[in-house]
Design an enzyme around this catalytic site. Structure first.
Site: not given
Length: 254
Positions: A39, A61-62, A140, A153, A157, A188
């Site tokens: 992460d 960083d991804v 998602s 978003y 996804k 979350t």
């Protein structure tokens, strides 16, 4: 939980500093896996690692290919890697598509789509070297149906879902299973971010009510409920399951 389901196995978890990634990593550790936690939030990684004996942390960083290369290098040192969970993601700006800034669109797709791709590109060769394994990506419920509140978003996804299904077909002959989880609204930090971005307390309350009403079970999900599905898909209990986009959504898509 079963204390020995992942004994002797090495797992890589991205987005492990908080939220679903943290709970999935802690679950893998509790069931015997040695976990590598990735992460950009180093302090959050340290918090997660305290609950994962023997864990190794990599801050990065991804969206960075160089950071992903460091991740793969550290993972290879731990021994054969056979498990991967790509939990890193962002909700992005909660605005209508026509009002979204180009840089916000790019950042959303960089993290959710490019970040997932870079992780898979870095770690799948390790699973191949190990002779097989299992991958769970994080999509998602919004990636399986349109989302009026989160169109960008939702699009990002949906890309993760189709990437995962395609890889399931490609890597099945190598003994590598690829599935994804598709959570609904889960308690979350990401969900809180969505509500906190409302322009007023009244708008926030309305947004929360609208999100809750989408779920026939009448509540938001808990991170542990998603993690349980992740652990199942990674485990040998799901040995004949690949290419699945599993809704964990309180009945939203029923």
């Amino acid at each position: 939980m079963r204390a020995d389901r992942f004994t002797g196995r090495v797992a890589v978890v991205t987005g492990a500093a908080s939220g679903l990634g943290r709970v999935a990593a802690e679950g893998l550790s509790a069931e015997g896996a040695r976990v590598l936690l990735f992460d950009r939030d180093g302090a959050g990684l340290a918090d997660t690692a305290r609950n994962c004996p023997g864990a190794v942390t990599v801050t990065g960083d991804v969206t960075s290919a160089a950071d992903q290369a460091r991740l793969a290098e550290e993972a290879r040192r731990l021994g054969p890697v056979t498990l991967l969970a790509t939990a890193a993601g962002t909700i992005g700006a909660t605005v209508p598509l026509t009002e979204m800034a180009e840089e916000d669109w790019d950042r959303l797709f960089d993290i959710n789509v490019k970040g997932t791709w870079l992780t898979l590109r870095a770690v799948l060769p390790l699973l191949r070297e190990a002779g097989g394994g299992a991958v769970v990506t994080f999509a998602s419920a919004a990636g399986l149906t349109g989302s009026p509140a989160l169109p960008a978003y939702s699009a990002s996804k949906a890309a993760v879902v189709m990437m995962s299904r395609s890889l399931a077909r490609v890597h099945a002959p190598e003994g590598i299973r690829v599935n994804c989880v598709c959570p609904g609204s889960i308690e979350t930090p990401m969900l809180e971010e969505t509500f906190a971005s409302a322009p007023s307390p009244e708008a926030r309350a309305q947004r929360e009510a609208e999100f809750r009403a989408r779920h026939p079970l009448g509540r938001f999900g808990k991170a542990g409920e998603v993690a349980a599905s992740v652990l199942f898909l990674l485990s040998d209990d799901a040995a004949f399951t690949t290419g699945v986009a599993l809704p964990v959504d309180g009945g939203r898509l029923a």
